[in-house]
Enzyme design. Structure first.
Site, mmCIF file in Angstrom:
data_model
loop_
_atom_site.group_PDB
_atom_site.id
_atom_site.type_symbol
_atom_site.label_atom_id
_atom_site.label_comp_id
_atom_site.label_asym_id
_atom_site.label_seq_id
_atom_site.Cartn_x
_atom_site.Cartn_y
_atom_site.Cartn_z
ATOM 1 N N HIS A 24 27.256 -8.867 89.772
ATOM 2 C CA HIS A 24 26.970 -10.690 90.790
ATOM 3 C C HIS A 24 25.260 -10.983 90.474
ATOM 4 O O HIS A 24 25.288 -11.418 91.340
ATOM 5 C CB HIS A 24 28.358 -11.143 91.379
ATOM 6 C CG HIS A 24 29.668 -10.679 90.617
ATOM 7 N ND1 HIS A 24 30.544 -12.081 90.984
ATOM 8 C CD2 HIS A 24 29.991 -10.959 89.780
ATOM 9 C CE1 HIS A 24 31.823 -11.955 90.729
ATOM 10 N NE2 HIS A 24 31.833 -10.887 89.393
ATOM 11 N N GLU A 52 38.262 -15.225 83.665
ATOM 12 C CA GLU A 52 38.850 -13.775 84.342
ATOM 13 C C GLU A 52 38.487 -14.056 86.033
ATOM 14 O O GLU A 52 38.663 -13.691 87.582
ATOM 15 C CB GLU A 52 38.555 -12.039 84.178
ATOM 16 C CG GLU A 52 38.961 -11.047 84.888
ATOM 17 C CD GLU A 52 37.517 -11.006 85.971
ATOM 18 O OE1 GLU A 52 37.991 -10.149 86.644
ATOM 19 O OE2 GLU A 52 36.651 -11.072 86.292
ATOM 20 N N GLU A 53 36.712 -14.432 85.738
ATOM 21 C CA GLU A 53 36.765 -14.681 87.282
ATOM 22 C C GLU A 53 36.353 -15.948 88.408
ATOM 23 O O GLU A 53 36.584 -15.667 89.089
ATOM 24 C CB GLU A 53 34.806 -14.790 87.119
ATOM 25 C CG GLU A 53 33.890 -13.880 86.590
ATOM 26 C CD GLU A 53 33.378 -12.457 86.990
ATOM 27 O OE1 GLU A 53 34.097 -13.084 88.332
ATOM 28 O OE2 GLU A 53 32.995 -12.330 86.400
ATOM 29 N N ASP A 86 28.672 -7.881 83.860
ATOM 30 C CA ASP A 86 30.282 -8.619 83.732
ATOM 31 C C ASP A 86 30.794 -9.359 83.284
ATOM 32 O O ASP A 86 30.429 -10.670 84.020
ATOM 33 C CB ASP A 86 30.145 -7.774 85.900
ATOM 34 C CG ASP A 86 31.491 -8.109 86.381
ATOM 35 O OD1 ASP A 86 32.923 -8.610 85.246
ATOM 36 O OD2 ASP A 86 31.582 -8.695 87.504
ATOM 37 N N HIS A 122 36.560 -9.186 79.984
ATOM 38 C CA HIS A 122 37.035 -10.641 79.665
ATOM 39 C C HIS A 122 35.252 -10.901 79.273
ATOM 40 O O HIS A 122 34.045 -10.121 79.196
ATOM 41 C CB HIS A 122 36.849 -11.032 81.065
ATOM 42 C CG HIS A 122 36.256 -10.842 82.643
ATOM 43 N ND1 HIS A 122 35.461 -11.463 82.863
ATOM 44 C CD2 HIS A 122 35.789 -9.893 83.020
ATOM 45 C CE1 HIS A 122 34.435 -10.756 83.538
ATOM 46 N NE2 HIS A 122 35.005 -9.987 83.835
#
Length: 347
Positions: A312, A206-207, A174, A63
């Protein structure tokens, strides 16, 4: 071959909050264009590149969206209150720099909080909550209200820094690290006669729920799916079963993953001397593997994960060697598909 650290330096800096991925999608489109016979950006801002003309349809996805913030209220003094987009922990925010994507373009802001000197004793014992934080752009309130509105995207600031031992730290590794893996796979396959049709999907959103991978898989109808994402790297104080060495590729096993595909990838890793370990996830993985697995009538799916420290945050730390090794493993999977490929989809 592309310098993946330079590629990551570029794409991790680009705007791409979930649902607002346009700038980073354009950069990924341009990166895949010389490698794939066909590259498109769909209505969800997912980038899809295709290689190969015949054989089983394999969807490889990572992603490209990122977590971030969104303006909610402009205070009388010009402070900007905000909410989260995706899994932002308010504890990492005080003292951070951010990019506020105003009507006139990106502008720098800082996230302020009440200093401990001005807090009551009981308040100093608690972590900061999102409602107590704000963005300060250094502008008068009238200027802020002219530039910023509720819903204005606010991105974290974390430019890539090269560390020792071929490691780097940045925001948004990420999962733009996974996008870098896909780019390397495409480079490894470029000069090969492929036994499959390979679809590289840099998926959006995606998140916030995996909608980009879900819609792409619906459209592409793959016979196999491989999702690439990150997992937790070893850090002090963590339970051993929760983290993985930064120098190993991680292959997930569990109900979200097709067991034969997992075993096949582990066998390939041993054959090609890719240092890989298994992670156990006895539930949904909360990655795009979950969206891919249940697309249409179901897709046999594997999950390749990259160990990452400080997930994150603005200093997500990864080994560049593992990105290359993950790509080498996935390329070996594609090249090794033969006429008996359907056996990999059966139990």
């Amino acid at each position: 071959m592309t310098d993946l650290s330079a590629f990551l330096r570029k794409i991790t800096a680009l705007r791409g909050l979930s649902g607002d991925e346009g700038p980073v999608a354009q950069a990924v489109f341009e990166a895949f264009l010389p490698l794939c016979g066909e590259v498109t950006v769909n209505a969800m801002s997912s980038v899809i590149g295709r290689m190969g003309k015949a054989g089983p349809r394999v969807m490889i996805t990572a992603h490209l969206d990122e977590i971030g913030l969104m303006a909610t209220v402009m205070e009388e003094d010009g402070a900007i209150r905000f909410t989260r987009v995706g899994g932002v922990d308010p504890r990492i925010l005080p003292g951070s720099r951010v990019w506020v994507y105003t009507e006139e373009g990106p502008m720098t802001g800082v996230i302020g909080a009440m200093p401990p000197h001005l807090l009551r004793a009981e308040e100093r014992k608690k972590n900061y909550e999102m409602a107590a934080l704000y963005v300060d752009m250094g502008l008068p309130a009238s200027r802020v209200t002219a530039l910023v509105h509720p819903g204005t995207p606010i991105a974290l600031h974390g430019p890539l820094k090269t560390l020792e031992n071929r490691r780097c730290a940045a925001k948004t590794i990420d999962d733009r690290g996974g996008v870098a893996v896909m780019l390397r796979v495409a480079e490894l396959l470029q000069q090969r006669e492929l036994p499959a049709q390979v679809f590289f999907v840099a998926a959006s959103q995606e998140e916030v729920g995996g909608m980009g991978a879900e819609t792409a898989a619906y459209a592409l109808e793959p016979d196999f799916g491989i999702a690439i994402d990150v997992t937790h790297g070893e850090m002090p104080g963590c339970e051993p079963d929760d983290v993985y060495p930064l120098d190993k590729v991680v292959l997930t096993e569990g109900p979200n993953i097709h067991p034969i595909l997992h075993k096949h990838l582990m066998d390939l890793a041993a054959k090609h001397r890719v240092d890989a370990v298994t992670s156990i996830c006895p539930r949904v993985t909360w990655t795009d593997a979950a969206s891919l697995q249940i697309a249409r009538a179901g897709v046999p799916t594997a999950l390749v994960e990259i160990p990452l420290k400080y997930m994150h945050t603005t200093v997500e730390t990864v080994s560049m060697d593992v990105l290359d090794e993950a790509a080498r493993l996935i390329a070996a999977f594609i090249v090794g598909l033969d006429a008996g490929w359907e056996g990999l989809t059966c139990f």
